[in-house]
Scaffold this motif. Structure first.
Motif, PDB file in Angstrom:
ATOM      1  N   HIS A   1      -9.611   6.060  -1.753  1.00 46.46           N
ATOM      2  CA  HIS A   1     -10.019   5.226  -0.622  1.00 46.46           C
ATOM      3  C   HIS A   1      -8.765   4.554  -0.079  1.00 46.46           C
ATOM      4  O   HIS A   1      -8.022   3.935  -0.850  1.00 46.46           O
TER       5      HIS A   1
ATOM      6  N   THR B   1      -4.854  -2.334  -0.994  1.00 45.39           N
ATOM      7  CA  THR B   1      -4.193  -1.080  -1.364  1.00 45.39           C
ATOM      8  C   THR B   1      -5.228  -0.004  -1.688  1.00 45.39           C
ATOM      9  O   THR B   1      -6.398  -0.298  -1.925  1.00 45.39           O
TER      10      THR B   1
ATOM     11  N   TYR C   1      -7.369   2.947  -3.540  1.00 39.62           N
ATOM     12  CA  TYR C   1      -8.083   3.029  -4.814  1.00 39.62           C
ATOM     13  C   TYR C   1      -8.245   4.505  -5.150  1.00 39.62           C
ATOM     14  O   TYR C   1      -8.653   5.304  -4.299  1.00 39.62           O
ATOM     15  N   TYR C   2      -7.973   4.874  -6.396  1.00 41.65           N
ATOM     16  CA  TYR C   2      -8.038   6.274  -6.837  1.00 41.65           C
ATOM     17  C   TYR C   2      -8.974   6.398  -8.029  1.00 41.65           C
ATOM     18  O   TYR C   2      -9.007   5.520  -8.902  1.00 41.65           O
ATOM     19  N   TRP C   3      -9.700   7.511  -8.069  1.00 41.69           N
ATOM     20  CA  TRP C   3     -10.568   7.821  -9.211  1.00 41.69           C
ATOM     21  C   TRP C   3     -10.482   9.302  -9.509  1.00 41.69           C
ATOM     22  O   TRP C   3     -10.516  10.146  -8.604  1.00 41.69           O
TER      23      TRP C   3
ATOM     24  N   SER D   1     -11.625   7.693   3.206  1.00 47.06           N
ATOM     25  CA  SER D   1     -11.641   8.276   1.866  1.00 47.06           C
ATOM     26  C   SER D   1     -11.601   9.788   1.946  1.00 47.06           C
ATOM     27  O   SER D   1     -12.107  10.394   2.897  1.00 47.06           O
TER      28      SER D   1
ATOM     29  N   THR E   1     -12.764  -3.252  -3.938  1.00 49.33           N
ATOM     30  CA  THR E   1     -11.445  -3.329  -4.561  1.00 49.33           C
ATOM     31  C   THR E   1     -10.354  -3.088  -3.534  1.00 49.33           C
ATOM     32  O   THR E   1      -9.323  -3.771  -3.531  1.00 49.33           O
ATOM     33  N   VAL E   2     -10.567  -2.135  -2.627  1.00 52.00           N
ATOM     34  CA  VAL E   2      -9.599  -1.872  -1.553  1.00 52.00           C
ATOM     35  C   VAL E   2      -9.455  -3.113  -0.669  1.00 52.00           C
ATOM     36  O   VAL E   2      -8.344  -3.516  -0.321  1.00 52.00           O
TER      37      VAL E   2
ATOM     38  N   ASN F   1       0.818  -1.211   0.000  1.00 54.67           N
ATOM     39  CA  ASN F   1       0.000   0.000   0.000  1.00 54.67           C
ATOM     40  C   ASN F   1       0.853   1.263   0.000  1.00 54.67           C
ATOM     41  O   ASN F   1       0.456   2.275  -0.570  1.00 54.67           O
TER      42      ASN F   1
ATOM     43  N   THR G   1     -16.007   0.026  -5.399  1.00 56.67           N
ATOM     44  CA  THR G   1     -14.693   0.671  -5.272  1.00 56.67           C
ATOM     45  C   THR G   1     -14.048   0.323  -3.936  1.00 56.67           C
ATOM     46  O   THR G   1     -12.839   0.085  -3.870  1.00 56.67           O
ATOM     47  N   ARG G   2     -14.847   0.245  -2.904  1.00 58.57           N
ATOM     48  CA  ARG G   2     -14.299  -0.141  -1.597  1.00 58.57           C
ATOM     49  C   ARG G   2     -13.999  -1.640  -1.530  1.00 58.57           C
ATOM     50  O   ARG G   2     -13.059  -2.047  -0.860  1.00 58.57           O
TER      51      ARG G   2
ATOM     52  N   THR H   1      -7.583  -5.934  -2.682  1.00 56.64           N
ATOM     53  CA  THR H   1      -6.166  -5.696  -3.005  1.00 56.64           C
ATOM     54  C   THR H   1      -5.329  -5.316  -1.793  1.00 56.64           C
ATOM     55  O   THR H   1      -4.107  -5.467  -1.824  1.00 56.64           O
TER      56      THR H   1
END
Length: 163
Positions: free
Chosen positions: A140, A117, A119-121, A155, A111-112, A6, A108-109, A115
């Motif tokens: 996040h 790690t 997450y960016y958007w 976030s 995914t965090v 991360n 999206t969360r 992984t």
């Protein structure tokens, strides 16, 4: 002790972000991040970044007996509450009546969680908001009291074209 993936993710994101507040958030998350594990929720002191409070969201990750996560929005800053199409604080994401938009919040969360790690958007909003703005930028970040099992996701959101 090995370096947590991360930390590398946060550094890579720092090179991509557009708004200075998002960069400030990432730098703070890097500063509280231990080298070989995820930071605990208790490592984050909101008073250390008071200018960011309106854009923060803290989600508690609760794990069901089958291991599936359930997301509870504990805290939502003023800017988030002003932009959201409905009340989100103190609610489970799966109880929000948003249809496909609920999936954006949850996926999206997820995914965090998957992984471990951040997450960016950055880009056009993928759901409807009460505010009118050009683009949305957010990140996040995973938090884990035991350094491994993600129990919170912190976030920061910036709505481009707003104060």
């Amino acid at each position: 002790m090995s370096r947590h993936p991360n930390l590398a993710a946060l550094e890579a994101l720092l090179a991509q972000v557009r708004h200075t507040d998002v960069a400030t958030f990432l730098r703070h998350m890097m500063a509280i991040h231990p080298p070989g594990r995820l930071p605990a929720r208790t490592a984050f002191d909101p008073l250390a970044v008071p200018a960011l409070l309106p854009g923060l969201v803290l989600v508690h990750v609760e794990y069901r007996p089958d291991g599936a996560p359930r997301l509870f929005i504990k805290v939502a800053g003023e800017r988030i509450r002003d932009a959201a199409p409905m009340a989100v604080m103190n609610r489970y994401v799966d109880e929000l009546l948003l249809g496909g938009e609920r999936r954006v919040i949850a996926d999206t969360r997820q995914t965090v969680i998957d992984t471990g790690t951040a997450y960016y958007w950055y880009g056009a909003p993928r759901m409807k908001f009460k505010l009118d703005f050009a683009n949305l930028e957010y990140v996040h970040c995973p938090l884990a009291e035991d350094g491994e099992t993600i129990d919170h996701i912190l976030s920061f959101f910036h709505y481009e074209g707003t104060a």
